[in-house]
Structure formats: C-alpha cells, structure tokens
Design a protein around this motif. Structure first.
Motif, PDB file in Angstrom:
ATOM      1  N   GLU A 128       0.747  -1.203  -0.075  1.00  0.00           N
ATOM      2  CA  GLU A 128       0.034  -0.003  -0.009  1.00  0.00           C
ATOM      3  C   GLU A 128       0.857   1.445   0.039  1.00  0.00           C
ATOM      4  OE1 GLU A 128      -2.623  -0.306   3.217  1.00  0.00           O
ATOM      5  OE2 GLU A 128      -3.845  -1.821   2.384  1.00  0.00           O
TER       6      GLU A 128
ATOM      7  N   LYS B 223       0.865   4.160  -2.754  1.00  0.00           N
ATOM      8  CA  LYS B 223       0.563   5.401  -2.601  1.00  0.00           C
ATOM      9  C   LYS B 223       1.616   6.218  -2.917  1.00  0.00           C
ATOM     10  CE  LYS B 223      -2.482   4.710   1.429  1.00  0.00           C
ATOM     11  NZ  LYS B 223      -2.503   4.873   2.980  1.00  0.00           N
ATOM     12  N   LYS B 224       2.760   6.043  -2.901  1.00  0.00           N
ATOM     13  CA  LYS B 224       3.773   6.698  -3.359  1.00  0.00           C
ATOM     14  C   LYS B 224       3.803   7.099  -4.820  1.00  0.00           C
ATOM     15  CE  LYS B 224       8.984   6.459  -3.428  1.00  0.00           C
ATOM     16  NZ  LYS B 224      10.106   5.615  -3.564  1.00  0.00           N
ATOM     17  N   HIS B 225       3.264   6.166  -5.508  1.00  0.00           N
ATOM     18  CA  HIS B 225       3.118   6.514  -7.027  1.00  0.00           C
ATOM     19  C   HIS B 225       1.641   6.908  -7.464  1.00  0.00           C
ATOM     20  CE1 HIS B 225       7.073   4.348  -8.200  1.00  0.00           C
ATOM     21  NE2 HIS B 225       6.702   3.546  -7.386  1.00  0.00           N
ATOM     22  N   GLY B 226       1.056   7.218  -6.377  1.00  0.00           N
ATOM     23  CA  GLY B 226      -0.261   7.749  -6.709  1.00  0.00           C
ATOM     24  C   GLY B 226      -1.251   7.007  -7.202  1.00  0.00           C
ATOM     25  N   ILE B 227      -1.441   5.709  -6.930  1.00  0.00           N
ATOM     26  CA  ILE B 227      -2.344   4.802  -7.439  1.00  0.00           C
ATOM     27  C   ILE B 227      -3.006   4.382  -6.106  1.00  0.00           C
ATOM     28  CG2 ILE B 227      -2.445   2.318  -8.270  1.00  0.00           C
ATOM     29  CD1 ILE B 227       0.130   2.619  -9.718  1.00  0.00           C
TER      30      ILE B 227
END
Length: 138
Positions: free
Chosen positions: A130, A134-138
């Motif tokens: 997760e 979140k880091k990649h904006g997904i």
C-alpha cells in the motif's frame, strides 16, 4: 596394412574429386574437399591408423578398457552410496561416531538459529505494498 591402404585410396579418390571440382571452377569447394581428403593420408603418415588398428584388435587393450570401466563403476557407486548416507563413511569409530552425530543433531545448541514463535501478521505484507502504491499515486 589394410587400413593404411584403404586410407590412402580414400585420400587419392578425394583428391581426384577435388581436381574435378577445380576443373568446374569451384575453387573453394575444391580446396575444402582436398583438405578433407588429406586427413586420412596424414593419419597414415603419422602412424595413428596403425595404432588405432592395433588397439582395436588387441584383446589386452579391450581387457584394459574393461578394467577401467570396472574402476569407474566402483568409484561412482561408492560416491552414490556416500551421498545417500549423508557423507558418513565406514571408518573412524563406526557406531560410536554415528551415535555421537545423532546425539549432536537432537540436542539443541546455542549456535543454532531459533525460529520465531509467532508469525508476522499478514497485514504487514500488504502495508508495504500500500505504501508503494500511494507513493506512485495509485
């Protein structure tokens, strides 16, 4: 003597075929055929054909090959049995050495790694995923 004659005849025939190929202006093929034709002649001249013929028809040579095969079979079978036993050999103490090895394997030692008593919860595995998502904006 017969093997040398056959090899010499094969070389002469090959050189004749090479001459025909050269006459037809196929020089590269002629050179290749001539090279192959000269191999049996070279083997006759070095004495390799005589040595091979003497070895092939010698009962002592075949007995020697049999002894070598038996030695290889004995060596490979003992290696296979040694692997199956786990590296134990017959010498060096016999049953006493095996008994000590078994006791050492059963008794826990301080240097042996200890397994974790409780497994990690599955949520920790997904929290890493997760965080990456979140880091990649997904």
């Amino acid at each position: 003597m017969l093997a040398e004659t056959i090899c010499s005849a094969a070389a002469a025939a090959g050189l004749g075929i090479a001459a025909v190929a050269a006459y037809r202006k196929r020089y590269l093929s002629a050179a290749r055929i001539a090279a192959y034709a000269l191999v049996p002649l070279g083997l006759v001249m070095t004495g390799a054909v005589e040595w091979i013929a003497d070895t092939a028809f010698s009962p002592v040579a075949w007995a020697g090959f049999g002894v070598l095969g038996g030695a290889w079979l004995l060596l490979s079978s003992t290696r296979a049995i040694e692997r199956r036993r786990g590296g134990r050999t017959d010498g060096g103490g016999g049953a006493e050495a095996v008994g000590r090895a078994e006791r050492a394997a059963v008794a826990p030692t301080a240097s042996a790694p200890r397994a974790a008593a409780t497994p990690k919860p599955a949520a920790d595995d997904f929290s890493d995923i997760e965080a990456i998502l979140k880091k990649h904006g997904i």
